[in-house]
Design a protein around this motif. Structure first.
Motif, PDB file in Angstrom:
ATOM      1  N   MET A 141      13.720 -16.809  55.608  1.00 59.22           N
ATOM      2  CA  MET A 141      12.938 -16.593  54.388  1.00 59.22           C
ATOM      3  C   MET A 141      12.759 -17.923  53.656  1.00 59.22           C
ATOM      4  N   VAL A 142      11.557 -18.151  53.149  1.00 61.03           N
ATOM      5  CA  VAL A 142      11.310 -19.351  52.366  1.00 61.03           C
ATOM      6  C   VAL A 142      12.130 -19.268  51.088  1.00 61.03           C
ATOM      7  N   LYS A 143      12.946 -20.294  50.846  1.00 66.20           N
ATOM      8  CA  LYS A 143      13.815 -20.292  49.674  1.00 66.20           C
ATOM      9  C   LYS A 143      12.994 -20.478  48.404  1.00 66.20           C
ATOM     10  N   ASN A 144      13.655 -20.362  47.262  1.00 63.38           N
ATOM     11  CA  ASN A 144      12.970 -20.532  45.979  1.00 63.38           C
ATOM     12  C   ASN A 144      12.332 -21.907  45.890  1.00 63.38           C
ATOM     13  N   LEU A 152       4.740 -23.521  44.130  1.00 66.59           N
ATOM     14  CA  LEU A 152       4.285 -22.148  44.339  1.00 66.59           C
ATOM     15  C   LEU A 152       2.790 -22.015  44.103  1.00 66.59           C
ATOM     16  N   LEU A 195       2.419 -18.857  49.241  1.00 65.39           N
ATOM     17  CA  LEU A 195       3.456 -17.944  48.769  1.00 65.39           C
ATOM     18  C   LEU A 195       3.035 -17.197  47.516  1.00 65.39           C
ATOM     19  N   ARG A 204       5.745 -11.918  52.050  1.00 62.76           N
ATOM     20  CA  ARG A 204       5.072 -13.192  52.256  1.00 62.76           C
ATOM     21  C   ARG A 204       6.089 -14.315  52.461  1.00 62.76           C
ATOM     22  N   ARG A 205       7.224 -14.234  51.785  1.00 64.65           N
ATOM     23  CA  ARG A 205       8.272 -15.246  51.944  1.00 64.65           C
ATOM     24  C   ARG A 205       8.818 -15.254  53.372  1.00 64.65           C
ATOM     25  N   ASP A 244       7.839 -18.106  57.082  1.00 66.67           N
ATOM     26  CA  ASP A 244       9.035 -18.805  57.537  1.00 66.67           C
ATOM     27  C   ASP A 244       9.275 -18.452  58.998  1.00 66.67           C
ATOM     28  N   LEU A 258      14.720 -12.237  44.894  1.00 71.29           N
ATOM     29  CA  LEU A 258      14.572 -13.155  46.016  1.00 71.29           C
ATOM     30  C   LEU A 258      15.919 -13.705  46.476  1.00 71.29           C
TER      31      LEU A 258
END
Length: 329
Positions: free
Chosen positions: A1-4, A10, A15, A246-247, A251, A282
């Motif tokens: 997963m794409v991290k914060n 953003l 994302l 989407r996250r 990834d 998240l």
């Protein structure tokens, strides 16, 4: 997963789920180009993203919006003395406000900046240098500031030139995390409030929980001309699912956490526990992904539940160590 990621990252990535952000901004605008708005809601509900998107969409238009944020840490003591007092604080925030405004112009309107603002930028540079020296050495060397600026003294000229340069019909000032500034210092909020009359529209964000629970406080703010809006798209199931999926889609790390197997009940339970805090939602998925890698055979519904409860526990522990922000307007 794409991290914060940061808000700026953003905005310019795939994302971003644009529709709820756009709808929120449309609801804030309506047909009114004037007014004072306070955006509130749960922590991490997307207020900063709304403002950043608004600034970006307003560039090169006749209704530009300038977004800024000030340091949350306290620079000045709560007890005043001859070196550091409210008059010095007013000068400090005038210098900082001017610098932030000029930085905005230089970044997004470079041709206008070098044509109309070079002289003011040089003057401000001297003010910044003087202020830095004063803050660092005033007590030890008995320094003074030759001319302390009052709120708007220099900024008014910058704003006027900017209006003329871009042909602005209206100008919006946006201050993110307003009530975090300088440890929620009432003196600072009063100083920043001095700037509101210079703009047709002002939008600030606040994490003060009493804006949702204290009807008397809300009523008092409305009497002062503030309109309070709650940002709540993190409470919409489809929006949250879209953001999360989407996250994972963007990834390529394997093995992926099988979010496609999660039910509406999984999401609704998670959203309720996190209280509309998107960041916490998240973080729960990030933690769940790590747990899943260690034991991919464990039931994913249980994994997500355990992960969210742990992150919520961590969040509550952190909040015990941090004083909640307070809006003094």
């Amino acid at each position: 997963m794409v991290k914060n990621v940061s808000v700026n990252e953003l905005l310019f990535s795939d994302l971003l789920v644009k529709e709820p952000v756009r709808e929120t901004n449309d609801s804030l605008t309506g047909n009114e180009k004037r007014g004072k708005l306070i955006l509130t809601g749960s922590r991490g509900c997307g207020k900063s993203t709304v403002l950043a998107s608004r600034e970006n969409d307003s560039l090169k238009t006749t209704n530009p919006a300038v977004l800024t944020r000030f340091d949350g840490a306290g620079l000045f003591s709560t007890k005043e003395n001859k070196y550091f007092n409210k008059r010095v604080m007013e000068h400090y925030y005038e210098v900082v406000m001017c610098k932030k405004f000029l930085d905005h112009i230089k970044e997004f309107y470079p041709e206008l900046f070098y044509k109309r603002f070079s002289n003011l930028s040089a003057i401000l540079g001297n003010k910044v240098h003087e202020l830095d020296n004063y803050i660092n050495d005033a007590i030890y060397r008995d320094l003074s500031i030759d001319h302390k600026l009052f709120s708007g003294e220099m900024l008014s000229e910058i704003v006027s030139l900017f209006r003329q340069g871009v042909g602005a019909e209206s100008l919006t000032l946006m201050i993110d995390r307003f009530d975090w500034t300088h440890n929620s210092d009432s003196r600072v909020q009063e100083i920043l409030n001095n700037y509101f009359s210079m703009f047709e529209k002002v939008i600030i964000t606040s994490d003060d929980p009493t804006l949702i629970t204290d009807k008397k406080k809300v009523s008092g703010l409305k009497e002062k001309g503030f309109d309070i809006r709650v940002v709540d798209y993190a409470s919409d199931l489809d929006t949250v699912r879209n953001i999360v999926e989407r996250r994972f889609e963007l990834d390529d790390i394997q093995p992926r956490f099988p979010v496609e197997q999660l039910t509406d009940e999984d999401y609704l339970g998670l959203m309720e526990r996190c209280g509309g805090n998107l960041n916490l939602i998240l973080e729960s998925f990030i933690y769940a992904e790590g747990l899943h890698k260690w034991d991919s055979k464990k039931d994913i519904h249980t994994v997500l539940d355990e992960a969210s409860r742990q992150k919520i526990k961590d969040e509550k522990q952190y909040r015990k160590m941090v004083r909640p922000p307070k809006l003094h307007l």
